[in-house]
Design a protein around this motif. Structure first.
Motif, mmCIF file in Angstrom:
data_model
loop_
_atom_site.group_PDB
_atom_site.id
_atom_site.type_symbol
_atom_site.label_atom_id
_atom_site.label_comp_id
_atom_site.label_asym_id
_atom_site.label_seq_id
_atom_site.Cartn_x
_atom_site.Cartn_y
_atom_site.Cartn_z
ATOM 1 N N PRO A 22 -3.116 -30.252 -2.195
ATOM 2 C CA PRO A 22 -3.334 -31.702 -2.316
ATOM 3 C C PRO A 22 -4.629 -32.168 -1.658
ATOM 4 O O PRO A 22 -5.312 -33.050 -2.186
ATOM 5 N N VAL A 23 -4.973 -31.584 -0.509
ATOM 6 C CA VAL A 23 -6.201 -31.988 0.189
ATOM 7 C C VAL A 23 -7.430 -31.619 -0.645
ATOM 8 O O VAL A 23 -8.357 -32.437 -0.812
ATOM 9 N N VAL A 24 -7.454 -30.398 -1.189
ATOM 10 C CA VAL A 24 -8.580 -29.979 -2.033
ATOM 11 C C VAL A 24 -8.666 -30.852 -3.284
ATOM 12 O O VAL A 24 -9.753 -31.286 -3.677
ATOM 13 N N LEU A 42 -19.276 -39.480 -1.393
ATOM 14 C CA LEU A 42 -19.526 -38.103 -1.831
ATOM 15 C C LEU A 42 -19.683 -37.189 -0.620
ATOM 16 O O LEU A 42 -19.144 -36.085 -0.585
ATOM 17 N N LEU A 43 -20.416 -37.658 0.385
ATOM 18 C CA LEU A 43 -20.597 -36.860 1.607
ATOM 19 C C LEU A 43 -19.274 -36.676 2.349
ATOM 20 O O LEU A 43 -19.026 -35.621 2.930
ATOM 21 N N ALA A 81 -13.599 -28.907 2.301
ATOM 22 C CA ALA A 81 -13.723 -27.788 3.247
ATOM 23 C C ALA A 81 -12.465 -27.658 4.103
ATOM 24 O O ALA A 81 -11.997 -26.545 4.388
ATOM 25 N N GLY A 82 -11.889 -28.808 4.493
ATOM 26 C CA GLY A 82 -10.657 -28.787 5.286
ATOM 27 C C GLY A 82 -9.499 -28.183 4.518
ATOM 28 O O GLY A 82 -8.692 -27.433 5.067
ATOM 29 N N VAL A 101 -11.842 -33.161 -4.376
ATOM 30 C CA VAL A 101 -12.542 -32.993 -5.657
ATOM 31 C C VAL A 101 -12.525 -34.300 -6.442
ATOM 32 O O VAL A 101 -13.522 -34.668 -7.082
ATOM 33 N N PHE A 102 -11.401 -35.008 -6.409
ATOM 34 C CA PHE A 102 -11.288 -36.296 -7.098
ATOM 35 C C PHE A 102 -12.316 -37.292 -6.564
ATOM 36 O O PHE A 102 -13.025 -37.952 -7.333
#
Length: 269
Positions: free
Chosen positions: A45-47, A17-18, A25-26, A51-52
């Motif tokens: 895709p990164v976001v 999670l951390l 953020a990236g 989130v996943f």
């Protein structure tokens, strides 16, 4: 008393999670700071991946700490599907990248790259005009040939021929050796009128820094060679990640069994 497996699942998922927070953020940073379409291509895709990971980690933490059996079941199901997908992708990556390599050239520090040497699946991806137009734009934006352009005319021919060039530099930033062009500078070559070209890439070459050999088959081959190397690295990382996931999944199964046993005990004291 909370059992060891439940504690371990919670700890592992707190860590993931951390880790998901800087990933998200990236992705947000990419969407705001990217200057080109190619850089912005990665932000969503990164976001989504971040989130996943965040949601899966929350499911694992709540399911193990709060003894929510159905949520832990969902967590284990998602983990199982993820393990299967990673196994499939790893096998696919090794199969697709099994073919293709640069050809050593006599008295040259670099290699030549031929599109036909690579797998048919990879070839189809770059032979599509729609795909290649986007890829070519990204290659031009990335300025992969800038180092050679910066050298200008200061590099003697013999020194250039001994240079170690990456697959992209060799394929996209200079004409193929079998074109027999006369060297003027790293990105300036003169056609030899007495030797008819035997390679279609010879006609595609231009001394224009915005064109060079970005339309050449060798450039597509250089890209595929670069992809091959990157995918091999990703596949190795996937194997390590798979071992970690399988361990977490096994511990999660123990926690799920503990939850069921505890719920049964409470129901029938």
């Amino acid at each position: 008393m909370v059992r060891c497996s439940n504690n371990l699942v919670a700890i592992l998922n707190i860590v993931t999670l951390l880790l998901s927070i800087p990933i998200i953020a990236g992705g947000v940073w990419l969407s705001r700071q990217a200057n080109t379409e190619c850089e912005r291509f990665l932000d969503k895709p990164v976001v989504a991946f971040g989130v996943f990971i965040l949601l899966v980690s929350l499911a694992g933490i709540i399911g193990s700490c709060c003894r929510v059996t159905w949520l832990l079941w969902v967590y284990l199901f998602v983990m199982f599907v993820l393990i299967l997908l990673l196994i499939a992708f790893t096998i696919f990556a090794f199969v697709v990248t099994n073919k293709g390599a640069g050809e050593a050239v006599s008295e040259r520090g670099y290699k030549e790259y031929r599109l036909g040497d690579y797998s048919n699946w990879l070839q189809k991806r770059v032979e599509s005009n729609k795909n290649w137009n986007r890829i070519r734009s990204c290659l031009q934006d990335s300025e992969i040939c800038q180092k050679l352009l910066d050298d200008g005319s200061t590099t003697p021919a013999q020194d250039f021929y001994k240079k170690h060039l990456s697959s992209l530099e060799s394929g996209c930033c200079k004409p193929s050796d079998d074109c027999a062009f006369e060297y003027v500078s790293p990105t300036n070559w003169t056609r030899n009128a007495t030797l008819p070209p035997t390679n279609p890439d010879c006609d595609a070459w231009s001394n224009d820094k915005n064109v060079l050999c970005y339309n050449c088959q060798s450039c597509k081959a250089g890209l595929l060679d670069n992809i091959k190397k990157q995918w091999r690295k990703v596949a190795v990382i996937n194997i390590i990640f798979l071992v970690f996931l399988i361990i977490v999944y096994s511990v999660g199964c123990c926690a799920f069994r503990n939850n069921r046993n505890d719920n049964s005990y409470k129901r029938y004291p």
